[in-house]
Design a protein around this motif. Structure first.
Motif, short mmCIF file in Angstrom:
data_model
loop_
_atom_site.label_atom_id
_atom_site.label_comp_id
_atom_site.label_asym_id
_atom_site.label_seq_id
_atom_site.Cartn_x
_atom_site.Cartn_y
_atom_site.Cartn_z
N ALA A 10 0.83 -1.21 0.00
CA ALA A 10 0.00 0.00 0.00
C ALA A 10 0.86 1.26 0.00
O ALA A 10 0.48 2.28 -0.58
N THR A 11 2.03 1.18 0.63
CA THR A 11 2.92 2.35 0.71
C THR A 11 3.45 2.77 -0.65
O THR A 11 3.92 3.89 -0.82
N LEU A 49 -5.34 5.37 -11.71
CA LEU A 49 -6.17 5.14 -10.52
C LEU A 49 -5.40 4.32 -9.50
O LEU A 49 -4.88 3.23 -9.80
N VAL A 50 -5.29 4.81 -8.27
CA VAL A 50 -4.57 4.10 -7.22
C VAL A 50 -5.52 3.09 -6.56
O VAL A 50 -6.66 3.42 -6.22
N LEU A 51 -5.02 1.88 -6.39
CA LEU A 51 -5.83 0.82 -5.78
C LEU A 51 -5.75 0.94 -4.26
O LEU A 51 -4.81 0.48 -3.61
N GLY A 91 -5.55 -10.94 -9.94
CA GLY A 91 -5.94 -10.09 -8.81
C GLY A 91 -4.74 -9.69 -7.99
O GLY A 91 -3.62 -10.19 -8.19
N VAL A 92 -4.96 -8.77 -7.09
CA VAL A 92 -3.88 -8.32 -6.19
C VAL A 92 -4.45 -8.21 -4.77
O VAL A 92 -5.64 -8.02 -4.56
N SER A 93 -3.54 -8.39 -3.82
CA SER A 93 -3.85 -8.05 -2.44
C SER A 93 -2.95 -6.89 -2.08
O SER A 93 -1.74 -6.91 -2.34
N VAL A 94 -3.53 -5.86 -1.52
CA VAL A 94 -2.79 -4.64 -1.16
C VAL A 94 -2.76 -4.53 0.34
O VAL A 94 -3.79 -4.47 1.00
N SER A 95 -1.55 -4.50 0.88
CA SER A 95 -1.42 -4.40 2.34
C SER A 95 -0.18 -3.62 2.71
O SER A 95 0.67 -3.35 1.89
#
Length: 419
Positions: A348-349, A391-393, A415-419
């Motif tokens: 996410a950063t 566009l930021v996820l 797909g992605v996981s954002v953390s």
């Protein structure tokens, strides 16, 4: 009422039988006791084993009593493979896998009622057996020339085969003899790749106990190209949800080839044969609807994982391609589906954009290709067409605060996981 052998025949489940007429007579005369065995050479059973469990259930539903053997002793050795010598697992690992598989198999047969199944472990009669007694009482009944003629043994002779694996057939045959003596067992079922071991057990019962018993083998289940069914790009399809998620399990069935889906429906489900024939006709007329594959996937996933997991997997399968609401999916199901589709993790950063995500997942070869997909209207995030490549996820773009479903065109999913 249809005789159980007629049903097995109609479903294409009989590859070999030692004496079909005699077996039919015994099954007709009264309930018999039969057995099927599984070696704990992995922490879970797989699709090939499922066929044997469902065959056992068909016989049980016809009133016959199953003995489900999990090989605590044979699992320490392993049936020889043409590929080479097996790596032996420790006694502790094998014992752990025995318990896992005993729990697993109990899900597929009834453990109460008139034809209640009994779970057995061949370690019970081999652990205290001395080498001298084994050689005198069992080994004397096995001509070495016949053992050498076994296909898997002859294939291994040039490269070498250990005495341990060479002797496996004696141990499996002993199982049949012991179950005949202890439980009155008169039928062993299994896969056609086990036919040599199974018939060796029949012969041992005849020689050592003077009794005539039966054997029945199901065919090897293959894909249209003749390769073994039950393998996917990600590996073996396991029955354990921790090793193959219910979603991945469902997908392995819904991707069944058109030429094989009817066969799989007959062999792996309890759908009546005439109903399957109607499904095949419908599928032939409208193959694009994939009605037969959807029925197959739903039926088998329900048998193995339950109706709720099957419904969730079916919902996820539709939701990923825009045919259902993604927000209706539990996070566990969505996560499993996206991991199966090749999801990647983003930080996410780093403020990942749609373009970054498409490149990271391989849906686009480059940032310029990703931008082009957006410009041409072929890029989707959570089934919504994207118009802004930068566009930021984050936030509202993430399902369950973490996941984003990416699609390029109609069929390319990741797909992605954002953390």
């Amino acid at each position: 009422m249809t005789h159980v052998l007629d049903d097995l025949e109609a479903r294409g489940l009989i590859a070999h039988s030692t004496d079909p007429d005699a077996l039919r007579a015994d099954l007709t005369t009264g309930p018999i006791t039969f057995y099927v065995g599984f070696d704990p050479t992995a922490p879970s059973l797989h699709i090939g084993n499922l066929l044997q469990l469902l065959t056992a259930r068909r016989l049980q539903d016809a009133g016959h009593k199953p003995l489900i053997l999990v090989g605590g002793s044979t699992g320490l050795i392993g049936d020889p493979k043409e590929a080479g010598e097996r790596v032996m697992n420790t006694k502790e690992t094998t014992a752990e896998w025995v318990e896992r598989i005993r729990t697993q198999v109990s899900h597929f047969v009834k453990l109460d009622g008139d034809a209640a199944a009994t779970l057995v472990n061949n370690l019970d009669w081999t652990e205290g057996l001395s080498t001298i007694d084994f050689l005198r009482d069992i080994g004397k009944h096995f001509p070495v020339n016949r053992m050498l003629a076994r296909e898997v043994v002859s294939a291994r002779l040039e490269a070498g085969i250990s005495y341990t694996e060479f002797s496996y057939v004696l141990l499996q045959s002993l199982d049949y003899l012991e179950l005949h003596r202890r439980h009155g067992c008169v039928l062993q079922t299994g896969g056609s790749d086990q036919w040599g071991n199974i018939t060796a057990g029949v012969e041992l019962v005849r020689r050592a106990a003077g009794a005539k018993v039966h054997a029945l083998a199901t065919p090897l289940i293959t894909k249209a190209d003749g390769t073994k069914f039950g393998k996917t790009e990600s590996g073996t399809v396991w029955l354990d949800a921790e090793l193959t998620s219910p979603y991945a399990f469902y997908q392995s069935w819904i991707q069944a080839e058109d030429s094989k889906v009817g066969e799989y429906l007959r062999q792996f489900t309890f759908v009546p044969v005439d109903e399957i024939a109607a499904l095949e006709t419908e599928h032939a007329e409208k193959p694009g609807l994939r009605a037969a594959q959807r029925r197959l996937a739903a039926e088998v996933t329900t048998i193995v994982h339950g109706a709720d997991e099957a419904a969730a997997a079916e919902l996820a399968s539709g939701a990923l391609f825009g045919r259902a609401e993604l927000t209706d999916l539990p996070e566990t199901t969505l996560g499993a589906a996206l991991r199966e589709a090749g999801a990647v993790e983003l930080k996410a950063t780093d403020s990942p954009t749609v373009v970054d995500a498409f490149v990271a997942t391989g849906l686009a070869e480059s940032k310029s290709a990703a931008r082009r997909a957006v410009a041409e209207g072929g890029a989707y995030v959570n089934n919504e067409r994207v118009t802004d490549p930068d566009l930021v996820l984050s936030g509202d773009q993430l399902l369950h605060g973490k996941w984003a479903v990416l699609r390029k065109g109609k069929r390319a999913i990741s797909g992605v996981s954002v953390s």
